[in-house]
Write an enzyme that holds these catalytic residues in place. Structure first.
Site, mmCIF file in Angstrom:
data_model
loop_
_atom_site.group_PDB
_atom_site.id
_atom_site.type_symbol
_atom_site.label_atom_id
_atom_site.label_comp_id
_atom_site.label_asym_id
_atom_site.label_seq_id
_atom_site.Cartn_x
_atom_site.Cartn_y
_atom_site.Cartn_z
ATOM 1 N N ARG A 107 9.431 7.836 -12.970
ATOM 2 C CA ARG A 107 8.381 7.124 -12.239
ATOM 3 C C ARG A 107 7.032 7.522 -12.796
ATOM 4 O O ARG A 107 6.730 8.718 -12.921
ATOM 5 C CB ARG A 107 8.420 7.430 -10.738
ATOM 6 C CG ARG A 107 7.168 6.934 -10.015
ATOM 7 C CD ARG A 107 7.198 7.087 -8.517
ATOM 8 N NE ARG A 107 8.080 6.117 -7.903
ATOM 9 C CZ ARG A 107 8.047 5.785 -6.610
ATOM 10 N NH1 ARG A 107 7.160 6.342 -5.793
ATOM 11 N NH2 ARG A 107 8.886 4.904 -6.130
ATOM 12 N N HIS A 134 9.296 -2.407 -10.443
ATOM 13 C CA HIS A 134 9.981 -1.472 -9.534
ATOM 14 C C HIS A 134 11.384 -2.036 -9.272
ATOM 15 O O HIS A 134 11.701 -2.480 -8.165
ATOM 16 C CB HIS A 134 9.170 -1.349 -8.244
ATOM 17 C CG HIS A 134 9.573 -0.190 -7.379
ATOM 18 N ND1 HIS A 134 10.484 0.768 -7.771
ATOM 19 C CD2 HIS A 134 9.176 0.171 -6.115
ATOM 20 C CE1 HIS A 134 10.631 1.655 -6.799
ATOM 21 N NE2 HIS A 134 9.859 1.314 -5.790
ATOM 22 N N GLN A 137 13.872 -0.965 -6.361
ATOM 23 C CA GLN A 137 13.457 -1.456 -5.042
ATOM 24 C C GLN A 137 14.036 -2.844 -4.788
ATOM 25 O O GLN A 137 14.553 -3.133 -3.714
ATOM 26 C CB GLN A 137 11.918 -1.498 -4.969
ATOM 27 C CG GLN A 137 11.378 -2.081 -3.675
ATOM 28 C CD GLN A 137 11.667 -1.223 -2.465
ATOM 29 O OE1 GLN A 137 11.414 -0.026 -2.465
ATOM 30 N NE2 GLN A 137 12.210 -1.820 -1.409
ATOM 31 N N ASP A 230 3.308 -5.743 0.493
ATOM 32 C CA ASP A 230 3.170 -4.399 -0.098
ATOM 33 C C ASP A 230 1.710 -3.990 0.078
ATOM 34 O O ASP A 230 0.859 -4.819 0.437
ATOM 35 C CB ASP A 230 3.567 -4.483 -1.588
ATOM 36 C CG ASP A 230 3.510 -3.129 -2.311
ATOM 37 O OD1 ASP A 230 3.527 -2.077 -1.628
ATOM 38 O OD2 ASP A 230 3.449 -3.122 -3.556
ATOM 39 N N CYS A 271 8.414 -2.767 1.051
ATOM 40 C CA CYS A 271 9.051 -1.698 0.272
ATOM 41 C C CYS A 271 8.730 -0.316 0.852
ATOM 42 O O CYS A 271 9.468 0.640 0.618
ATOM 43 C CB CYS A 271 8.623 -1.785 -1.187
ATOM 44 S SG CYS A 271 6.840 -1.813 -1.411
ATOM 45 N N ARG A 316 18.014 1.532 -0.213
ATOM 46 C CA ARG A 316 17.592 2.118 -1.488
ATOM 47 C C ARG A 316 18.658 3.099 -1.981
ATOM 48 O O ARG A 316 19.008 3.145 -3.149
ATOM 49 C CB ARG A 316 16.257 2.883 -1.337
ATOM 50 C CG ARG A 316 15.036 2.063 -0.971
ATOM 51 C CD ARG A 316 14.628 1.086 -2.038
ATOM 52 N NE ARG A 316 14.544 1.655 -3.373
ATOM 53 C CZ ARG A 316 13.543 2.412 -3.838
ATOM 54 N NH1 ARG A 316 12.509 2.686 -3.066
ATOM 55 N NH2 ARG A 316 13.546 2.878 -5.075
#
Ligand code: CP
Ligand code: NVA
Length: 331
Positions: A107, A134, A137, A230, A271, A316
């Site tokens: 990341r 991402h 996700q 988001d 998310c 997740r």
């Protein structure tokens, strides 16, 4: 499960629609095993490294717990406790870690970094978030949509807010691949870049996905099955931009009016983390400066019956587990 052994996952473009669907089905399998308390150690004795140059709660915990459940060992690295970035290049780090570990999660800001890690490590690399994508996700998002609605094809998902960053871009590719009716609703300057939009339209020709870009959030959200948002300012972006972002994105806030416009069956996705109340340091700061009690989503919507955010967060772990198992398991 389709055979994806040994592959990296840097964006959703890396997998076919069939492979993504197969990964989601595999995730449901792992969710059932977890709920039944059934032990399985499909990747017994393997080792993975998790590199986080940006902070995380869900992604880190999901990779760690998924790895433990699969019988693997984990090393967590960030720039404060390792040489990465400061004293050692990504290329050198990749060659070192690739000789010690069976897989690497990364990341950070740059998509180029995660690509370089994959190129030079010689082991599978998983993108745990960059500014551009991402992808893990979106696996969880698709799983949640399937879990709740029973289908992906034709399901109307409306993403409100910053369409040009990692979430908007990844949902665009995920939506195109899986045949969704995806609408990105933001100011025109915040749509994903044209190159990615063209790529998504190419994919959509094969999958019959409907892809729309709409500046009016009321038109966009009509009859939506899912409303997704988001944060308006992502990790790594300058705090000085808050004032401009708030002015720009306030019409795209997910509030009761937007949910009512979508219709009674619309579910809410995010998310996470979300700025929906004043229980965070940044939430407090924004309130003091701009008088806003919530940003991208109101507390009323976040806490409503229609909000699936914690189911989505749990997924997740199941999706990341399926991803690692499918890639690292012995054939
Ligand atoms: N959604 C997500 O990636 O959360 P974290 O930043 O907590 O990992
Ligand atoms: N766009 C957000 C996603 C967090 C999971 C960020 O990059 O900060």
């Amino acid at each position: 499960m389709k055979n994806i052994v040994g592959r990296s996952f840097l964006t959703l473009l890396d997998f076919t629609a069939e492979e993504i669907k197969s990964l989601i089905d595999y995730s449901f399998h792992f969710k059932k095993l977890k709920q039944a308390g059934t032990q399985h150690t499909l990747c017994q004795g393997k080792n993975i490294a998790l590199i986080f140059e940006k902070t995380s709660t869900r992604t880190r915990c999901s990779f760690e717990v998924a790895a433990y459940d699969l019988g693997m060992n984990v090393t967590y690295l960030d720039s404060s406790v390792s040489q990465i970035g400061n004293k050692e290049s990504i290329r050198d780090t990749a060659r070192v870690l690739g000789s010690i570990y069976d897989g690497i999660e990364y990341r950070g800001s740059s998509q180029k970094t995660v690509e370089e890690l994959a190129q030079f490590s010689g082991v599978p690399v998983w993108n745990g978030l960059t500014d551009e994508f991402h992808p893990t996700q979106v696996l969880a998002d698709l799983m949640t949509i399937l879990e709740v609605r029973g289908k992906l094809q034709g399901t109307k998902l409306v993403y409100l807010g910053d369409g040009r960053f990692n979430m908007g871009r990844s949902l665009l590719i995920g939506g195109a691949k899986m045949g969704l009716h995806l609408v990105i609703s933001s100011p025109a300057d915040y749509f994903p870049d044209q190159e990615l939009i063209n790529k998504a339209h190419e994919i959509a020709k094969e999958t019959n996905a409907i892809l729309e870009f709409e500046t009016d959030p009321i038109i966009a959200t009509k009859n939506a099955d899912f409303i997704y948002t988001d944060v308006w300012l992502s990790m790594g972006e300058p705090e000085a931009a808050w004032a401009e972002r708030i002015e720009m994105f306030l019409p795209y806030q997910v509030n009761q009016k937007i949910m009512e416009n979508a219709g009674p069956n619309a579910s809410f996705l995010h998310c996470l983390p979300a700025y929906h109340d004043l229980n965070t340091t940044i939430g407090q700061k924004i309130f003091a400066e701009f008088g806003l009690e919530a940003m991208e989503v109101t507390n009323e919507v976040f806490e409503s019956q229609n909000s699936l955010v914690f189911q989505q967060a749990e997924n997740r772990m199941h999706t990341i587990k399926a991803l690692m198992a499918a890639i690292l398991r012995d054939q």
